[in-house]
Enzyme design. Sequence first.
Site, PDB file in Angstrom:
ATOM      1  N   GLY A  95      -3.536   1.486  18.732  1.00  0.00           N
ATOM      2  CA  GLY A  95      -4.687   0.641  18.966  1.00  0.00           C
ATOM      3  C   GLY A  95      -4.256  -0.649  19.661  1.00  0.00           C
ATOM      4  O   GLY A  95      -3.179  -1.166  19.396  1.00  0.00           O
ATOM      5  N   SER A 145      53.906  20.839 -10.792  1.00  0.00           N
ATOM      6  CA  SER A 145      52.886  21.507  -9.976  1.00  0.00           C
ATOM      7  C   SER A 145      52.305  22.726 -10.685  1.00  0.00           C
ATOM      8  O   SER A 145      52.981  23.394 -11.473  1.00  0.00           O
ATOM      9  CB  SER A 145      53.499  21.948  -8.648  1.00  0.00           C
ATOM     10  OG  SER A 145      53.962  20.821  -7.928  1.00  0.00           O
ATOM     11  N   LEU A 164       0.845  -1.188   0.000  1.00  0.00           N
ATOM     12  CA  LEU A 164       0.000   0.000   0.000  1.00  0.00           C
ATOM     13  C   LEU A 164       0.885   1.245   0.000  1.00  0.00           C
ATOM     14  O   LEU A 164       1.558   1.543   0.987  1.00  0.00           O
ATOM     15  CB  LEU A 164      -0.926  -0.002   1.226  1.00  0.00           C
ATOM     16  CG  LEU A 164      -1.775  -1.270   1.416  1.00  0.00           C
ATOM     17  CD1 LEU A 164      -2.702  -1.110   2.606  1.00  0.00           C
ATOM     18  CD2 LEU A 164      -2.566  -1.608   0.157  1.00  0.00           C
ATOM     19  N   ALA A 165       0.904   1.959  -1.129  1.00  0.00           N
ATOM     20  CA  ALA A 165       1.809   3.106  -1.296  1.00  0.00           C
ATOM     21  C   ALA A 165       1.071   4.301  -1.878  1.00  0.00           C
ATOM     22  O   ALA A 165       1.623   5.059  -2.669  1.00  0.00           O
ATOM     23  CB  ALA A 165       2.972   2.707  -2.198  1.00  0.00           C
ATOM     24  N   ALA A 166      -0.190   4.488  -1.472  1.00  0.00           N
ATOM     25  CA  ALA A 166      -1.024   5.516  -2.086  1.00  0.00           C
ATOM     26  C   ALA A 166      -1.096   6.809  -1.283  1.00  0.00           C
ATOM     27  O   ALA A 166      -1.538   7.833  -1.800  1.00  0.00           O
ATOM     28  CB  ALA A 166      -2.441   4.976  -2.286  1.00  0.00           C
ATOM     29  N   ASN A 217      52.880  10.898 -13.005  1.00  0.00           N
ATOM     30  CA  ASN A 217      52.811  11.642 -11.752  1.00  0.00           C
ATOM     31  C   ASN A 217      52.119  12.973 -12.004  1.00  0.00           C
ATOM     32  O   ASN A 217      52.516  13.731 -12.894  1.00  0.00           O
ATOM     33  CB  ASN A 217      54.220  11.896 -11.193  1.00  0.00           C
ATOM     34  CG  ASN A 217      54.167  12.606  -9.855  1.00  0.00           C
ATOM     35  OD1 ASN A 217      54.040  11.990  -8.810  1.00  0.00           O
ATOM     36  ND2 ASN A 217      54.271  13.936  -9.888  1.00  0.00           N
ATOM     37  N   ASP A 261       5.598   2.377   3.747  1.00  0.00           N
ATOM     38  CA  ASP A 261       6.463   3.216   4.583  1.00  0.00           C
ATOM     39  C   ASP A 261       7.213   2.394   5.632  1.00  0.00           C
ATOM     40  O   ASP A 261       7.561   2.893   6.689  1.00  0.00           O
ATOM     41  CB  ASP A 261       5.643   4.317   5.260  1.00  0.00           C
ATOM     42  CG  ASP A 261       4.558   3.769   6.186  1.00  0.00           C
ATOM     43  OD1 ASP A 261       4.412   2.523   6.286  1.00  0.00           O
ATOM     44  OD2 ASP A 261       3.857   4.583   6.810  1.00  0.00           O
ATOM     45  N   ARG A 321       2.566  14.074   7.399  1.00  0.00           N
ATOM     46  CA  ARG A 321       3.452  14.323   8.547  1.00  0.00           C
ATOM     47  C   ARG A 321       4.925  14.424   8.139  1.00  0.00           C
ATOM     48  O   ARG A 321       5.758  14.870   8.924  1.00  0.00           O
ATOM     49  CB  ARG A 321       3.267  13.224   9.600  1.00  0.00           C
ATOM     50  CG  ARG A 321       2.039  13.409  10.466  1.00  0.00           C
ATOM     51  CD  ARG A 321       1.929  12.342  11.527  1.00  0.00           C
ATOM     52  NE  ARG A 321       1.480  11.066  10.972  1.00  0.00           N
ATOM     53  CZ  ARG A 321       1.434   9.924  11.669  1.00  0.00           C
ATOM     54  NH1 ARG A 321       1.858   9.891  12.925  1.00  0.00           N
ATOM     55  NH2 ARG A 321       0.999   8.823  11.100  1.00  0.00           N
TER      56      ARG A 321
END
Length: 438
Positions: A138, A381, A11-13, A353, A105, A18
Amino acid sequence: MNLSNISIVILAAGKGSRMKSNKAKVLHEISGKPMLYHIIKASKELSNDVSVVIAHQKEKVQESMQKYFDDITFVEQDTTNFPGTGGAMKNVTPKNEKVLVLNGDMPLISAESLQGFLHNDADIIMSIFDLENPNGYGRVVIDKNEVQYIVEQKDANQAELNVTTVNAGIYAFKKSVLNTYIPQLSNDNAQQEYYLTDVIAMAKKDALTIAPLLVDEEHFKGVNSKKDLAESEMIMQERIKTKWMEAGVIMQLPETIYIEDDVVFEGECRIENGCRITGNSQIINSEIKAHSVVEDSILKNSDVGPLAHIRPASMITDTHIGNFVEVKKSTLKGVKAGHLSYLGDSEIDEGTNIGAGTITCNYDGVKKYKTKIGKNVFVGSDSQLVAPITIADDVMIAAGTTVTSGEIESGNLVLSRTKIRLVKDFYYKFFGKIHKKI
């Protein structure tokens, strides 16, 4: 394991209000992958029939998951007419006789943590926690190892409030149970939603068996806020790093190290504190020193850092990369780049190098160009190599040189410096005689 014995519905609807984010909750990432990815990955170890119920930002959710999986079913929930967890099951048509319903989730779920749902023949199997402080949950009332009923905290009497068993939110149903009771669900409640938990009450009334399954809170932890997301990330990171340490990887202060889900280690590897390794990186017989970042790259028989940055699409073999060196989309074989350099869109061969302060000038503001450096090249360098450029084997580039020629032949010294000019006593003339006295 027979993957055709069970169907899984995720269930990802939901919006996930929050989370306080414009991004769909299930797309927030844990260790480099969206939460939903981790759940689908675990599900596919158990079933060849995985369905994902989507609604909020459904196109983005589906597109994101199709990057990783090409054999899952997406089911759109009619949230206008059938909101809630029960409404999410209205259009799902599972193929197999047992149906496991997961939440999108819960990214810490693993195939191992779901085994208890597979080996019980009850009409409904309901996951439960035992919490020291169940406030806000619950309560699940159990007698003789069967679930009797679920009561929300606001509706519970004192005896029910004393119950410490709570609903973990995952269920396994016989398909016939869903076929019977989902059409009977009502939204006659304060939220006007269709609740999957109402199936429990209807099935109990018809004397069906409802078995409780005690699960551990860590694997079934839900993510409802950014704080939950951070806590789940820590747990996932602990799992990833523990796996690789048990496989032989040395990690110094592992709690300070971040490693994503797809990273692979082979052979003798050592990771010092504060490192970040992401994407599809492969680390083979290599050492990553403190506070270095490796992104989506391959390191083989090499050492990197401290404080180095290996950006995506780099292949580094038999090479030493020192501190404050950045490598991007480059192939380095047998190279030494000790410090303070940028090597982008480059191919550099063995024995070469790279001196401090060297940069490959790969971008002209419109396009990016390649730098090719052969074997045994000495780059002094503070050199700038303006791409596109090819430097053959056995070349010396003097310190402070800007190389703009398209091709440098073997054996050459490349030198471009402004002739030095000395102005006698200029300092004293500029600042005044007082400085001379001092």
